[in-house]
Design an enzyme around this catalytic site. Structure first.
Site, PDB file in Angstrom:
ATOM      1  N   ASP A 170      -4.332   6.807   4.396  1.00  0.00           N
ATOM      2  CA  ASP A 170      -3.231   6.058   5.010  1.00  0.00           C
ATOM      3  C   ASP A 170      -3.736   4.902   5.876  1.00  0.00           C
ATOM      4  O   ASP A 170      -3.104   3.850   5.939  1.00  0.00           O
ATOM      5  CB  ASP A 170      -2.397   7.024   5.869  1.00  0.00           C
ATOM      6  CG  ASP A 170      -1.135   6.382   6.418  1.00  0.00           C
ATOM      7  OD1 ASP A 170      -0.382   5.795   5.616  1.00  0.00           O
ATOM      8  OD2 ASP A 170      -0.904   6.456   7.642  1.00  0.00           O
ATOM      9  N   HIS A 213      -6.471  -0.382   6.477  1.00  0.00           N
ATOM     10  CA  HIS A 213      -6.442  -1.135   7.743  1.00  0.00           C
ATOM     11  C   HIS A 213      -7.809  -1.152   8.456  1.00  0.00           C
ATOM     12  O   HIS A 213      -8.297  -2.193   8.864  1.00  0.00           O
ATOM     13  CB  HIS A 213      -5.403  -0.556   8.701  1.00  0.00           C
ATOM     14  CG  HIS A 213      -4.022  -0.452   8.120  1.00  0.00           C
ATOM     15  ND1 HIS A 213      -3.536  -1.360   7.206  1.00  0.00           N
ATOM     16  CD2 HIS A 213      -3.021   0.436   8.314  1.00  0.00           C
ATOM     17  CE1 HIS A 213      -2.296  -1.019   6.880  1.00  0.00           C
ATOM     18  NE2 HIS A 213      -1.958   0.058   7.529  1.00  0.00           N
ATOM     19  N   GLU A 237      -2.612   6.067  17.518  1.00  0.00           N
ATOM     20  CA  GLU A 237      -1.147   6.025  17.534  1.00  0.00           C
ATOM     21  C   GLU A 237      -0.614   7.183  18.368  1.00  0.00           C
ATOM     22  O   GLU A 237      -1.174   8.282  18.338  1.00  0.00           O
ATOM     23  CB  GLU A 237      -0.601   6.142  16.114  1.00  0.00           C
ATOM     24  CG  GLU A 237      -0.965   4.972  15.225  1.00  0.00           C
ATOM     25  CD  GLU A 237      -0.234   5.040  13.901  1.00  0.00           C
ATOM     26  OE1 GLU A 237       0.844   4.459  13.796  1.00  0.00           O
ATOM     27  OE2 GLU A 237      -0.742   5.717  12.990  1.00  0.00           O
ATOM     28  N   HIS A 284      -0.701  -4.897   5.947  1.00  0.00           N
ATOM     29  CA  HIS A 284      -0.013  -5.649   7.005  1.00  0.00           C
ATOM     30  C   HIS A 284      -0.906  -5.911   8.217  1.00  0.00           C
ATOM     31  O   HIS A 284      -0.622  -6.791   9.013  1.00  0.00           O
ATOM     32  CB  HIS A 284       1.309  -4.988   7.389  1.00  0.00           C
ATOM     33  CG  HIS A 284       1.198  -3.808   8.308  1.00  0.00           C
ATOM     34  ND1 HIS A 284       0.890  -2.555   7.875  1.00  0.00           N
ATOM     35  CD2 HIS A 284       1.359  -3.699   9.651  1.00  0.00           C
ATOM     36  CE1 HIS A 284       0.865  -1.727   8.903  1.00  0.00           C
ATOM     37  NE2 HIS A 284       1.135  -2.395   9.998  1.00  0.00           N
ATOM     38  N   LYS A 336       0.854  -1.172   0.000  1.00  0.00           N
ATOM     39  CA  LYS A 336       0.000   0.000   0.000  1.00  0.00           C
ATOM     40  C   LYS A 336       0.902   1.238   0.000  1.00  0.00           C
ATOM     41  O   LYS A 336       2.036   1.121   0.453  1.00  0.00           O
ATOM     42  CB  LYS A 336      -0.945  -0.007   1.191  1.00  0.00           C
ATOM     43  CG  LYS A 336      -0.276   0.338   2.540  1.00  0.00           C
ATOM     44  CD  LYS A 336      -1.288   0.529   3.606  1.00  0.00           C
ATOM     45  CE  LYS A 336      -1.517   1.979   3.922  1.00  0.00           C
ATOM     46  NZ  LYS A 336      -0.527   2.626   4.777  1.00  0.00           N
ATOM     47  N   LYS A 344      -1.424  -9.451  11.199  1.00  0.00           N
ATOM     48  CA  LYS A 344      -1.266  -9.397  12.662  1.00  0.00           C
ATOM     49  C   LYS A 344      -1.992 -10.580  13.297  1.00  0.00           C
ATOM     50  O   LYS A 344      -3.124 -10.892  12.923  1.00  0.00           O
ATOM     51  CB  LYS A 344      -1.832  -8.083  13.215  1.00  0.00           C
ATOM     52  CG  LYS A 344      -0.960  -6.873  12.881  1.00  0.00           C
ATOM     53  CD  LYS A 344      -1.546  -5.630  13.508  1.00  0.00           C
ATOM     54  CE  LYS A 344      -0.836  -4.388  13.001  1.00  0.00           C
ATOM     55  NZ  LYS A 344       0.305  -3.986  13.794  1.00  0.00           N
TER      56      LYS A 344
HETATM   57  C1  BG6 Z   1       0.965   2.085   8.069  1.00  0.00           C
HETATM   58  C2  BG6 Z   1       0.717   3.565   7.967  1.00  0.00           C
HETATM   59  O1  BG6 Z   1       0.303   1.409   7.042  1.00  0.00           O
HETATM   60  O2  BG6 Z   1       0.502   1.608   9.328  1.00  0.00           O
HETATM   61  C3  BG6 Z   1       1.391   4.297   9.116  1.00  0.00           C
HETATM   62  O3  BG6 Z   1       1.211   4.043   6.744  1.00  0.00           O
HETATM   63  C4  BG6 Z   1       0.975   3.710  10.446  1.00  0.00           C
HETATM   64  O4  BG6 Z   1       1.093   5.687   9.076  1.00  0.00           O
HETATM   65  C5  BG6 Z   1       1.154   2.197  10.443  1.00  0.00           C
HETATM   66  O5  BG6 Z   1       1.779   4.290  11.452  1.00  0.00           O
HETATM   67  C6  BG6 Z   1       0.573   1.585  11.693  1.00  0.00           C
HETATM   68  O6  BG6 Z   1       0.938   0.228  11.750  1.00  0.00           O
HETATM   69  P1  BG6 Z   1       1.132  -0.511  13.142  1.00  0.00           P
HETATM   70  O7  BG6 Z   1       1.432  -1.914  12.745  1.00  0.00           O
HETATM   71  O8  BG6 Z   1       2.261   0.183  13.859  1.00  0.00           O
HETATM   72  O9  BG6 Z   1      -0.162  -0.355  13.876  1.00  0.00           O
END
Ligand code: BG6
Length: 481
Positions: free
Chosen positions: A234, A239, A215, A177, A147, A181
């Site tokens: 994003d 996600h 986050e 991704h 992505k 998880k």
């Molecule tokens: C990414 C985004 O796909 O996922 C980021 O581009 C984000 O901005 C990240 O911080 C979050 O992933 P995780 O695995 O840390 O929750």
């Protein structure tokens, strides 16, 4: 509990963009961990491919540094040397001819061939074309793409068509991704492995659902990319929508790629258009000890959102009337990703209004502190009549499962191994990605047309106040983050 590691077939993996950030942070350290675990077979070969002039030794040094910085805490020097022995480098020109003959000559006959496009999407077409033209990619070879898969429906369609000109859908692995998880997969295990929840899993019993991916970090030096993307592109389009799909989808007949992806697609297609007053955008402000979003993005007038909250509806038989609230943002109070399924109140309280009324909630914590909590109503202990309180039945996976819970591969490791195994269940299909853009496009276009300005929020807070109101005005409230 014993973790079962089954080695994958021997493979030749070429990482285009092999010197880039993703390769260094995730792909190479992840491969090393799979090697240490015994899942990556000793016959496997990894080739970094990029524009930089470098020889194998220099590339191995880069890989070693990446593994030391982003890999496992404890490191076995001998294993690292053995791993690096399987790594080579090739200088290649993605849009020209240099390097392609060498790449073709270095591929072996027999092992699975996989090509990781860890490069800008504008290069996908050139890479795909050359892999085919030089007969480097065979009919069962796989390509892996990251992505952002497009920035709207139109660009995603073009990208899909570009890849489809050279590869069939079952050769294309689009990574989200979050699907890799462990706890995200647990969503499916909890829903479809237990009889307990499924009869209640509908709008008759579920009041609403909250999906939170909060986050603590800021845009982390990615301001330039992020400023053209924002939280909607994003995080939400991929996600959060994937999480929503896993919560809302019908049970697939089997846990196989098309059965699962067909059901997710139906959910996306059942999403209602979102009216503007069901969305709150936010942008973090500077604080005494940190810059605000606009400084990080180096754009004093930026209107890009670093936070978004949405009330969504899935219009189908199961979910009509149950809102799905989603929120995600940067620079929030804590790092907390969870899904809360909040049940309705019992229809009648036999204890009278003084006892209070409470709702059950099933909370699936994705990170950190992965686990599941079930909020239960019980009697408040002690004399003085029947008063009710809510207490959590808490299962933290690391306690329930012991060390095995700590040893699980991270999302990228798992997904790369799935590519080699040829299992697409945890990857997005082309039509799914397009459907997700079809839902998000009008929201983003609406902001642009209305010149929408994101609401400011304090760094370290739980987001803009308007996002609280999204629930308060319906007599609901967000869980604390
Ligand atoms: C990414 C985004 O796909 O996922 C980021 O581009 C984000 O901005 C990240 O911080 C979050 O992933 P995780 O695995 O840390 O929750």
């Amino acid at each position: 509990m014993v973790s079962r590691v089954i080695p994958v077939d021997p493979f030749d993996l070429v990482i285009f963009g092999g010197t880039g950030d993703l390769a260094k942070r995730k792909i190479l350290p992840g491969l090393f961990r799979r090697f240490v675990s015994g899942q990556m077979p000793s016959e496997a070969l990894i080739m970094g491919a990029a524009r930089a002039k470098m020889n194998d030794t220099e590339y191995r040094d880069l890989v070693k540094i990446a593994i030391l910085e982003f890999g496992s805490a404890s490191l076995d020097e001998k294993l690292l040397v053995d791993f690096l022995d399987k790594v080579t480098y090739l200088r290649i020109d993605a849009t020209g001819e240099a390097g392609w003959l060498e790449l073709s000559q270095s591929m072996r006959n027999g092992p699975v061939r996989a090509f990781y496009f860890s490069v800008a999407p504008s290069l996908f077409g050139a890479l795909a074309e050359r892999l085919k033209k030089h007969k480097i990619a065979l009919s069962d070879s796989r390509i892996v793409v990251e992505k952002p898969f497009g920035r709207d429906l139109e660009s995603a369609k073009i990208l899909n068509a570009t890849l489809a000109a050279h590869f069939s859908e079952d050769q294309i692995y689009r990574i989200d991704h979050y699907l890799g998880k462990e706890t995200v997969q647990n969503l499916m295990a909890v829903r479809f492995g237990n009889l307990l929840f499924e009869p209640l899993w509908n709008s008759q019993y579920i009041d609403h659902i909250q999906i939170t991916v909060a986050e603590k970090v800021d845009v982390e030096g990615r301001g330039e990319y992020y400023n053209t993307s924002g939280a909607m592109r994003d995080m939400v389009q991929n996600h959060l929508m994937q999480l929503l799909c896993l919560i809302a989808m019908e049970p697939p007949a089997q846990f196989n790629p098309d059965a699962v992806r067909d059901e997710k697609l139906k959910v996306i297609r059942a999403l209602d258009k979102v009216p503007p007053h069901h969305i709150v955008r936010g942008q973090y402000e500077a604080s005494s000890d940190s810059f605000g979003y606009r400084e990080h993005a180096n754009d004093a007038k930026s209107r890009t959102e670093s936070y978004v909250a949405i009330k969504a509806h899935v219009s189908n038989w199961r979910w009509a009337g149950t809102p799905f609230y989603m929120r995600t943002g940067k620079r929030l109070r804590s790092r907390c990703s969870e899904i809360a399924v909040v049940f309705k109140q019992p229809p009648h309280s036999i204890f009278g209004s003084e006892a209070g009324t409470h709702r059950n909630a099933l909370v699936i914590r994705l990170q950190p502190d992965e686990g599941i909590t079930m909020d239960m109503t019980i009697k408040e202990p002690g004399p003085g009549g029947m008063r009710l309180i809510t207490v959590p039945l808490d299962m933290t996976f690391s306690e329930a499962l012991g060390p095995a819970a700590e040893e699980v591969p991270d999302a990228y490791e798992r997904l790369i191994m799935d590519v080699i195994r040829g299992n697409q269940t945890l990857f997005m299909r082309g039509d799914e990605v397009e459907a997700a853009w079809e839902w998000t496009d009008p929201i983003i276009k609406g902001w642009k047309e209305r010149n929408d300005v994101p609401k400011p929020y304090d760094a370290g807070s739980s987001g803009p106040d308007d996002a609280l109101m999204l629930l308060h005005r319906e007599d609901r409230k967000w869980r604390p983050i």
